[in-house]
Design a protein around this motif. Sequence first.
Motif, PDB file in Angstrom:
ATOM      1  N   GLY A 341       0.809  -1.212   0.000  1.00  0.00           N
ATOM      2  CA  GLY A 341       0.000   0.000   0.000  1.00  0.00           C
ATOM      3  C   GLY A 341       0.842   1.261   0.000  1.00  0.00           C
ATOM      4  N   ARG A 342       1.925   1.238   0.814  1.00  0.00           N
ATOM      5  CA  ARG A 342       2.811   2.409   0.880  1.00  0.00           C
ATOM      6  C   ARG A 342       3.459   2.656  -0.481  1.00  0.00           C
ATOM      7  NH1 ARG A 342       3.875   0.688   6.322  1.00  0.00           N
ATOM      8  NH2 ARG A 342       5.384  -0.835   5.545  1.00  0.00           N
ATOM      9  N   MET A 361      -5.670   8.044 -12.952  1.00  0.00           N
ATOM     10  CA  MET A 361      -5.032   6.875 -12.330  1.00  0.00           C
ATOM     11  C   MET A 361      -6.082   5.922 -11.754  1.00  0.00           C
ATOM     12  SD  MET A 361      -1.904   8.633 -10.217  1.00  0.00           S
ATOM     13  CE  MET A 361      -1.454  10.327 -10.560  1.00  0.00           C
ATOM     14  N   ALA A 362      -5.786   4.642 -11.833  1.00  0.00           N
ATOM     15  CA  ALA A 362      -6.690   3.626 -11.262  1.00  0.00           C
ATOM     16  C   ALA A 362      -5.859   2.540 -10.597  1.00  0.00           C
ATOM     17  CB  ALA A 362      -7.581   3.018 -12.344  1.00  0.00           C
ATOM     18  N   VAL A 363      -6.355   1.995  -9.526  1.00  0.00           N
ATOM     19  CA  VAL A 363      -5.703   0.886  -8.823  1.00  0.00           C
ATOM     20  C   VAL A 363      -6.660  -0.302  -8.843  1.00  0.00           C
ATOM     21  CG1 VAL A 363      -4.736   0.057  -6.648  1.00  0.00           C
ATOM     22  CG2 VAL A 363      -4.430   2.461  -7.319  1.00  0.00           C
ATOM     23  N   PHE A 364      -6.224  -1.406  -9.409  1.00  0.00           N
ATOM     24  CA  PHE A 364      -7.042  -2.616  -9.447  1.00  0.00           C
ATOM     25  C   PHE A 364      -6.578  -3.573  -8.351  1.00  0.00           C
ATOM     26  CE2 PHE A 364      -7.162  -0.944 -13.746  1.00  0.00           C
ATOM     27  CZ  PHE A 364      -8.501  -1.062 -14.076  1.00  0.00           C
ATOM     28  N   TYR A 365      -7.522  -4.197  -7.679  1.00  0.00           N
ATOM     29  CA  TYR A 365      -7.160  -5.211  -6.680  1.00  0.00           C
ATOM     30  C   TYR A 365      -8.040  -6.436  -6.882  1.00  0.00           C
ATOM     31  CZ  TYR A 365     -10.736  -2.284  -4.381  1.00  0.00           C
ATOM     32  OH  TYR A 365     -11.851  -1.525  -4.103  1.00  0.00           O
ATOM     33  N   GLN A 370      -9.061  -6.398   0.025  1.00  0.00           N
ATOM     34  CA  GLN A 370      -7.782  -5.718  -0.115  1.00  0.00           C
ATOM     35  C   GLN A 370      -7.923  -4.195  -0.069  1.00  0.00           C
ATOM     36  OE1 GLN A 370      -6.763  -8.258  -3.706  1.00  0.00           O
ATOM     37  NE2 GLN A 370      -4.723  -7.820  -2.938  1.00  0.00           N
ATOM     38  N   SER A 371      -9.119  -3.676  -0.276  1.00  0.00           N
ATOM     39  CA  SER A 371      -9.283  -2.222  -0.347  1.00  0.00           C
ATOM     40  C   SER A 371      -9.010  -1.554   1.003  1.00  0.00           C
ATOM     41  CB  SER A 371     -10.695  -1.860  -0.829  1.00  0.00           C
ATOM     42  OG  SER A 371     -11.659  -2.113   0.175  1.00  0.00           O
ATOM     43  N   PRO A 384      -6.163  11.479  -2.564  1.00  0.00           N
ATOM     44  CA  PRO A 384      -7.628  11.390  -2.693  1.00  0.00           C
ATOM     45  C   PRO A 384      -8.006  10.185  -3.554  1.00  0.00           C
ATOM     46  CG  PRO A 384      -6.784  13.072  -4.158  1.00  0.00           C
ATOM     47  CD  PRO A 384      -5.602  12.595  -3.347  1.00  0.00           C
ATOM     48  N   TYR A 385      -9.095   9.517  -3.194  1.00  0.00           N
ATOM     49  CA  TYR A 385      -9.484   8.316  -3.947  1.00  0.00           C
ATOM     50  C   TYR A 385     -11.003   8.153  -3.901  1.00  0.00           C
ATOM     51  CZ  TYR A 385     -10.197   6.097   0.590  1.00  0.00           C
ATOM     52  OH  TYR A 385     -10.655   5.806   1.844  1.00  0.00           O
ATOM     53  N   LYS A 386     -11.501   7.326  -4.789  1.00  0.00           N
ATOM     54  CA  LYS A 386     -12.926   6.991  -4.826  1.00  0.00           C
ATOM     55  C   LYS A 386     -13.047   5.501  -5.124  1.00  0.00           C
ATOM     56  CE  LYS A 386     -15.393   8.146  -8.421  1.00  0.00           C
ATOM     57  NZ  LYS A 386     -16.148   8.956  -9.411  1.00  0.00           N
ATOM     58  N   ILE A 387     -13.797   4.791  -4.278  1.00  0.00           N
ATOM     59  CA  ILE A 387     -14.035   3.366  -4.510  1.00  0.00           C
ATOM     60  C   ILE A 387     -15.129   3.219  -5.567  1.00  0.00           C
ATOM     61  CG2 ILE A 387     -14.847   1.194  -3.504  1.00  0.00           C
ATOM     62  CD1 ILE A 387     -12.149   1.908  -2.468  1.00  0.00           C
TER      63      ILE A 387
END
Length: 465
Positions: A341-342, A361-365, A370-371, A384-387
Amino acid sequence: MTYDQQTLFADAAPAAPTIDLAGLNPAQREAAECTRGPLLVLAGAGSGKTRVLTYRIAHMIADEGVRPWQVLAITFTNKAAAEMRERLEALLPGGTRGMWVCTFHAMCVRMLREDPELAGYRPNFTIYDDDDSRRLVKSIMADLDIDSKQFPLNSVRAKISAAKNALVGPEELESSSNPADRAAGRALDTRLAKANALDFDDLLVKTFELLSRHPEVLERYQDRFRQISVDEYQDTNHVQYAITNLLAARYRNLMVVGDDDQSIYSWRGADIQNILDFEKDYPDARVVRLEQNYRSTGHILAAANAVVANNARRKPKRLFTDAGDGEKIRVFQASDERDEGRWIGSEIEKLHDGGTSYDDMAVFYRTNAQSRILEDMFLRAGVPYKIVGGTRFFDRAEVRDVMAYLKLVVNPDDDVAALRVVNTPRRGIGSTSISKIRTYAAENRLSFFAACEACIAEQGLLSPK
């Protein structure tokens, strides 16, 4: 308009425009022009399989005289079915009327609605979704005194589901050596039949039984669907495989599309042998490989080819692209999830400092669990992020409550729906009253709703309130 009526007016249908296949690559065009006999298309990731499926159907309708209602196209998801319908309507304006483009389950619902009595159901039968089915099995296990610690609910449901998809009845539950699964499986069949309801697995099983036990029904669909295509064939289970072969047996114009390298649903009953053995089932099958990838760059495909080459059971296939090599793949090996995560947070900050917007940007898990760690690390880093996703609209409790009321209106014998709303909103009917009603229902062979009405009419069973 019925199929027979459509046949009467077939000659009056306007001629469709000729479909231009020049935009397809050689392998895609070969598949699109092969419209007679069995066809196996091994479609690598990003190789344009949906394009091939839609152009092939459009070509046979526009150029070869196949009628839209003679086409059955089975896809893996409702989203894929909707996308295919949109593409076909763009290629054939007004020329898709009567065509079935749907998932296996949607196809089975249509067939069962057409002949419910032959399948052993009344026309207003209910379909239980996963949550309904889970509630019912949980209730059955409680009634049978099955210890949920010794026999976990999910495990029992998985074994019952696997047995149904393999066309194995509860008495022959080979996948389980304990009596709990067999008892729960038998009770589930009984309770579903009593409630005039089917679960998702039953949709497939009961359709197979309808087609295999009633030759006149099978012949009707065989005569109608003279062109059949099945997408994601590597993820079909045994009962889907059996239904496909029944429907295609007469004309044998069966196209299956899939990629044995992408089979990931074995835990859900998918049998990779269905695609690996297609040429054994149909020795005269034509095989086309779609290997040109339009989605990725060379370095990514080289890595993917190297990984899947180690698969023990696969048909030879090697993806390539004209898009160039692209950037090299970078791999970061984290010591644990917090370290991961870091690192992700710091990489995002580097990109942002370099001028890339957070919106790009997007992060896939892999799993929802895992979120939590990722969110924690982002908060600490000030990212800042949005699920995206979360609870689906139709999974919300209030929506499911309304749906249960509607199901109960259509099918009063639906016990799962009745139990969900009997005290929703709260109306003073507690667990003791519900227990009395369920006992009365069991003793008198009534549905829960019918038992409610009887208990109201019969003095002394419930308090005046």
